[in-house]
Scaffold this motif. Structure first.
Motif, PDB file in Angstrom:
ATOM      1  N   MET A  80       0.834  -1.232   0.003  1.00 12.30           N
ATOM      2  CA  MET A  80      -0.087  -0.191   0.070  1.00 12.30           C
ATOM      3  C   MET A  80       0.855   1.150  -0.135  1.00 12.30           C
ATOM      4  SD  MET A  80      -3.331   0.959  -0.007  1.00 12.30           S
ATOM      5  CE  MET A  80      -4.128   2.521   0.331  1.00 12.30           C
ATOM      6  N   ARG A  81       1.824   1.221   0.649  1.00 10.63           N
ATOM      7  CA  ARG A  81       2.865   2.556   0.738  1.00 10.63           C
ATOM      8  C   ARG A  81       3.390   2.558  -0.540  1.00 10.63           C
ATOM      9  NH1 ARG A  81       4.058   6.229   4.883  1.00 10.63           N
ATOM     10  NH2 ARG A  81       5.897   7.201   4.414  1.00 10.63           N
ATOM     11  N   MET A  82       3.852   1.666  -1.114  1.00 12.58           N
ATOM     12  CA  MET A  82       4.324   1.659  -2.754  1.00 12.58           C
ATOM     13  C   MET A  82       3.366   2.119  -3.478  1.00 12.58           C
ATOM     14  SD  MET A  82       6.134  -1.967  -3.325  1.00 12.58           S
ATOM     15  CE  MET A  82       7.089  -2.792  -1.623  1.00 12.58           C
ATOM     16  N   LEU A  83       2.070   1.725  -3.504  1.00 11.97           N
ATOM     17  CA  LEU A  83       1.045   2.050  -4.288  1.00 11.97           C
ATOM     18  C   LEU A  83       0.619   3.721  -4.100  1.00 11.97           C
ATOM     19  CD1 LEU A  83      -0.778   1.344  -6.529  1.00 11.97           C
ATOM     20  CD2 LEU A  83      -2.501   0.329  -4.882  1.00 11.97           C
ATOM     21  N   GLY A  84       0.829   3.985  -2.850  1.00 15.51           N
ATOM     22  CA  GLY A  84       0.491   5.448  -2.193  1.00 15.51           C
ATOM     23  C   GLY A  84       1.673   6.387  -2.918  1.00 15.51           C
ATOM     24  N   GLU A  85       2.939   5.921  -2.864  1.00 17.24           N
ATOM     25  CA  GLU A  85       3.904   6.752  -3.401  1.00 17.24           C
ATOM     26  C   GLU A  85       3.879   6.861  -4.881  1.00 17.24           C
ATOM     27  OE1 GLU A  85       8.289   5.620  -2.577  1.00 17.24           O
ATOM     28  OE2 GLU A  85       8.225   5.276  -4.909  1.00 17.24           O
ATOM     29  N   MET A  86       3.388   6.071  -5.632  1.00 11.02           N
ATOM     30  CA  MET A  86       3.184   6.342  -7.202  1.00 11.02           C
ATOM     31  C   MET A  86       2.142   7.108  -7.451  1.00 11.02           C
ATOM     32  SD  MET A  86       4.568   2.494  -8.669  1.00 11.02           S
ATOM     33  CE  MET A  86       3.322   1.449  -7.942  1.00 11.02           C
ATOM     34  N   SER A  87       0.803   6.788  -6.598  1.00 11.12           N
ATOM     35  CA  SER A  87      -0.413   7.526  -6.926  1.00 11.12           C
ATOM     36  C   SER A  87      -0.459   8.891  -6.575  1.00 11.12           C
ATOM     37  CB  SER A  87      -1.550   6.649  -6.151  1.00 11.12           C
ATOM     38  OG  SER A  87      -1.650   5.442  -6.744  1.00 11.12           O
ATOM     39  N   ALA A  88       0.441   9.266  -5.344  1.00 11.44           N
ATOM     40  CA  ALA A  88       0.633  10.562  -5.061  1.00 11.44           C
ATOM     41  C   ALA A  88       1.332  11.301  -5.898  1.00 11.44           C
ATOM     42  CB  ALA A  88       1.127  10.478  -3.509  1.00 11.44           C
ATOM     43  N   ALA A  89       2.270  10.626  -6.562  1.00 13.23           N
ATOM     44  CA  ALA A  89       3.197  11.436  -7.667  1.00 13.23           C
ATOM     45  C   ALA A  89       2.293  11.355  -8.986  1.00 13.23           C
ATOM     46  CB  ALA A  89       4.737  10.489  -7.717  1.00 13.23           C
ATOM     47  N   MET A  90       1.710  10.312  -9.237  1.00 13.36           N
ATOM     48  CA  MET A  90       1.281  10.447 -10.711  1.00 13.36           C
ATOM     49  C   MET A  90      -0.324   9.707 -10.417  1.00 13.36           C
ATOM     50  SD  MET A  90       4.308   8.407 -12.665  1.00 13.36           S
ATOM     51  CE  MET A  90       4.163   7.258 -11.368  1.00 13.36           C
ATOM     52  N   PRO A  91      -1.140  10.619  -9.984  1.00 12.67           N
ATOM     53  CA  PRO A  91      -2.643  10.289  -9.693  1.00 12.67           C
ATOM     54  C   PRO A  91      -3.115   9.746 -11.137  1.00 12.67           C
ATOM     55  CG  PRO A  91      -2.272  12.301  -8.770  1.00 12.67           C
ATOM     56  CD  PRO A  91      -1.147  11.966  -9.622  1.00 12.67           C
ATOM     57  N   ALA A  92      -3.888   8.921 -11.081  1.00 13.58           N
ATOM     58  CA  ALA A  92      -4.781   8.301 -12.288  1.00 13.58           C
ATOM     59  C   ALA A  92      -5.820   7.274 -11.771  1.00 13.58           C
ATOM     60  CB  ALA A  92      -3.678   7.550 -13.397  1.00 13.58           C
ATOM     61  N   SER A  93      -7.011   7.158 -12.790  1.00 14.56           N
ATOM     62  CA  SER A  93      -7.992   6.379 -12.209  1.00 14.56           C
ATOM     63  C   SER A  93      -7.670   4.943 -12.535  1.00 14.56           C
ATOM     64  CB  SER A  93      -9.201   6.820 -13.460  1.00 14.56           C
ATOM     65  OG  SER A  93      -8.883   6.717 -14.751  1.00 14.56           O
ATOM     66  N   GLY A  94      -6.693   4.857 -13.242  1.00 10.99           N
ATOM     67  CA  GLY A  94      -6.288   3.240 -13.588  1.00 10.99           C
ATOM     68  C   GLY A  94      -5.190   2.892 -12.268  1.00 10.99           C
ATOM     69  N   ALA A  95      -4.594   3.681 -11.676  1.00 10.86           N
ATOM     70  CA  ALA A  95      -3.855   3.710 -10.570  1.00 10.86           C
ATOM     71  C   ALA A  95      -2.718   2.508 -11.133  1.00 10.86           C
ATOM     72  CB  ALA A  95      -4.491   3.015  -9.349  1.00 10.86           C
ATOM     73  N   PHE A  96      -2.467   1.437 -10.444  1.00  5.05           N
ATOM     74  CA  PHE A  96      -1.277   0.599 -10.558  1.00  5.05           C
ATOM     75  C   PHE A  96      -1.272   0.178 -12.048  1.00  5.05           C
ATOM     76  CE2 PHE A  96      -5.100  -1.059  -8.313  1.00  5.05           C
ATOM     77  CZ  PHE A  96      -5.186  -2.462  -8.946  1.00  5.05           C
ATOM     78  N   SER A  97      -2.416   0.023 -12.741  1.00  3.91           N
ATOM     79  CA  SER A  97      -2.375  -0.314 -14.110  1.00  3.91           C
ATOM     80  C   SER A  97      -1.546   0.894 -14.941  1.00  3.91           C
ATOM     81  CB  SER A  97      -3.646  -0.445 -14.895  1.00  3.91           C
ATOM     82  OG  SER A  97      -3.995  -0.767 -16.158  1.00  3.91           O
ATOM     83  N   VAL A  98      -1.841   2.118 -14.572  1.00  2.69           N
ATOM     84  CA  VAL A  98      -1.101   2.980 -15.394  1.00  2.69           C
ATOM     85  C   VAL A  98       0.312   3.134 -15.086  1.00  2.69           C
ATOM     86  CG1 VAL A  98      -1.030   5.413 -15.689  1.00  2.69           C
ATOM     87  CG2 VAL A  98      -3.231   4.614 -15.417  1.00  2.69           C
ATOM     88  N   HIS A  99       0.713   3.074 -13.858  1.00  6.46           N
ATOM     89  CA  HIS A  99       2.068   2.949 -13.139  1.00  6.46           C
ATOM     90  C   HIS A  99       2.690   1.728 -13.857  1.00  6.46           C
ATOM     91  CE1 HIS A  99      -0.025   4.634  -9.552  1.00  6.46           C
ATOM     92  NE2 HIS A  99       0.203   5.393 -10.346  1.00  6.46           N
ATOM     93  N   ALA A 100       2.331   0.384 -14.038  1.00  8.73           N
ATOM     94  CA  ALA A 100       2.790  -0.569 -14.695  1.00  8.73           C
ATOM     95  C   ALA A 100       3.133  -0.389 -16.215  1.00  8.73           C
ATOM     96  CB  ALA A 100       1.839  -1.944 -14.574  1.00  8.73           C
ATOM     97  N   GLU A 101       2.126   0.330 -16.699  1.00 13.68           N
ATOM     98  CA  GLU A 101       2.343   0.646 -17.996  1.00 13.68           C
ATOM     99  C   GLU A 101       3.584   1.655 -18.317  1.00 13.68           C
ATOM    100  OE1 GLU A 101      -0.058   3.124 -21.736  1.00 13.68           O
ATOM    101  OE2 GLU A 101      -1.247   1.215 -20.648  1.00 13.68           O
ATOM    102  N   ARG A 102       3.811   2.665 -17.508  1.00 18.67           N
ATOM    103  CA  ARG A 102       4.808   3.444 -17.593  1.00 18.67           C
ATOM    104  C   ARG A 102       6.143   3.012 -17.277  1.00 18.67           C
ATOM    105  NH1 ARG A 102       0.705   7.948 -15.404  1.00 18.67           N
ATOM    106  NH2 ARG A 102       0.106   9.001 -17.351  1.00 18.67           N
ATOM    107  N   ALA A 103       5.930   2.116 -16.384  1.00 18.09           N
ATOM    108  CA  ALA A 103       7.126   1.441 -15.640  1.00 18.09           C
ATOM    109  C   ALA A 103       7.715   0.227 -16.673  1.00 18.09           C
ATOM    110  CB  ALA A 103       7.099   0.779 -14.314  1.00 18.09           C
TER     111      ALA A 103
END
Length: 475
Positions: free
Chosen positions: A79-102
């Motif tokens: 949750m902390r990891m997800l919060g770190e990414m979502s606070a820096a890069m908020p998106a309606s797809g959250a971790f799906s968007v982060h996985a695509e960018r990473a």
């Protein structure tokens, strides 16, 4: 007037290029900080805790407190990891968007569709469970009638406005959190003999009946396997944050407030339960909370817990419908789902995405009612370990994006994972160990194999799409 969607996440240098998404109407911004805070607190307090914890106690005895501590720390780190990414890069797809960018389009496509599939299947379980309780109260209404009523009601609330989802979840979570706090207070008073007709229990139940670890560390490990999936649901907070007025600050506050409180609720509950009752008296499949309340003389304990579990199931149904609709909307935004799902109402609600999610939910409910041990049983096995695969991709994404953000936009890291990258690698190692242990466990092995099969199928589809896309780009 619909409020604009939260600002698009910044392009991360070095990230794989995102799919060119069609222009979508903005989502609404109707969620407030109190909604996200209570969603973070109540999101994981469900039937898995109130009823499913009995199985874990039977496996580990008083050592279940250690099992919950291990599983809880793992969930909180994710949750902390997800919060770190979502606070820096908020998106309606959250971790799906982060996985695509990473990692590339294949990762965003895979984790997004896997998570959507998991939510809509579990939605059927929750609707059926709530219907069974309601049918017990009013047997004149058939179980399928209750399922239909619940599905129609929550479809309507999710179609109307995002603030409806926020308000329902706020009050659902408030009731669940209040129930846990009252339970903990009553149990502590009973432990010290303060309640009428109770004597101090001391530590006898923690050290008797074979000691604190009656089944050894293997029992603790078995307990972890039994309870780790009860922590699923926290991810919806970061999905919902994109529809708040200040996504970055909102998700950071929600994550910080949820971490220690959830550990207190889970570990604290298990500790007072095994302190008040000999663990040998806990029956798997029956709520240990009811057993404890009966022991300390709370009248109507079973019905009280029935109400709490009923609310917990409806809360999860509501949250899963919301999370699945936003995930498939985000996939459509990035060209990974049909364009028709991008349409939104004047209030900024992605109605086609809601209807697509609930449509599959209705199908899975019918499968659950007609073939609970065959067709639906296979679907449940196929999503049984998906949560761990999703968590693993979250951790890998955080490893890559954190370094890019530190180099290019450190000011956006308003919420950080501690001891990076060592703690992230340790979290991945623990998740790998859990999967290996599940493969070695006869009861858990089918879930891992079926979930691995579902994941492999999604990965194959993602790979084929990637190849076709590159061929098209080359002309």
């Amino acid at each position: 007037m619909p409020q604009p969607e939260s600002p698009a996440a910044p392009e991360v240098p070095g990230a794989a290029p995102a799919a060119s998404a069609p222009t979508a109407e903005p989502l609404a911004g109707g969620l407030r900080q109190r909604h996200l805070t209570m969603l973070g607190l109540g999101g994981v307090i469900g039937a898995g805790l109130f009823v499913g914890s009995g199985e874990g106690i039977a496996m580990a005895g008083p050592g279940i407190t250690v099992s919950y501590l291990i599983a809880g720390v793992l969930a909180m780190l994710v949750m902390r990891m997800l919060g770190e990414m979502s606070a820096a890069m908020p998106a309606s797809g959250a971790f799906s968007v982060h996985a695509e960018r990473a990692l590339g389009r294949w990762a965003g496509f895979s984790v997004g569709w896997l998570y959507w599939f998991m939510l809509v299947v579990v939605l059927a379980v929750e609707a059926t469970g709530a219907a069974q309780i309601a049918h017990g109260w009013l047997p004149g209404v058939p179980q399928w009638g209750w399922v239909l009523l619940f599905m129609l009601f929550f479809t309507g609330t999710n179609l109307a406005a995002v603030k409806n989802f926020g308000e329902f979840e706020f009050w659902f979570a408030t009731l669940k959190v209040t129930a846990i706090v009252v339970f903990l207070v009553l149990c502590v008073l009973a432990i010290f003999g303060v309640l009428p007709d109770t004597d101090p229990v001391g530590l006898s139940n923690l050290t008797g009946q074979g000691g604190f670890l009656p089944r050894g560390w293997s029992g603790v490990v078995s307990g972890v396997l039994a309870v780790v999936f009860a922590f699923g649901g926290l991810e919806v907070v970061t999905i919902a944050a994109a529809e708040s007025d200040d996504p970055a600050r909102s998700v950071a506050r929600a994550v910080r407030s949820a971490v220690w409180r959830i550990l207190l609720f889970y570990v604290g509950s298990m500790l007072v339960i095994v302190a008040l009752l000999p663990w040998t008296r806990i029956v798997p499949g029956h709520s240990p909370y009811v057993a404890v309340l009966d022991t300390i003389g709370v009248p109507g304990a079973a019905q009280i817990m029935n109400v709490v579990v009923f609310v917990a199931l409806l809360s999860a149904l509501n949250a899963n419908l919301y999370g699945s609709s936003r995930m498939v909307f985000s996939l459509a935004e990035r060209g990974e789902a049909p364009r028709a799902l991008l349409r939104t109402s004047r209030g900024g609600v992605p109605r086609p995405a809601v209807l697509a999610s609930v449509a599959f939910g209705f199908v899975s409910v019918l499968l659950n009612l007609e073939w609970p041990d065959t067709v639906f049983g296979y679907l449940l096995k196929a999503v049984g370990a998906v949560l761990l695969f999703v968590w693993a991709l979250i951790a890998v994404s955080q490893l890559r994006l954190r370094r890019r953000l530190e180099a290019e936009a450190p000011e956006k890291l308003v919420l950080k994972v501690w001891a990076f990258p060592a703690l992230t690698w340790a979290t991945l190692a623990v998740m790998a160990a859990v999967l290996v242990l599940m493969l070695l466990d006869d009861a858990a092995r089918p879930q891992v194999l079926w979930s691995a099969g579902a994941t492999a199928l999604i990965l194959v589809v993602a790979g084929v799409r990637e190849v076709l896309s590159r061929r098209t780009a080359r002309g």
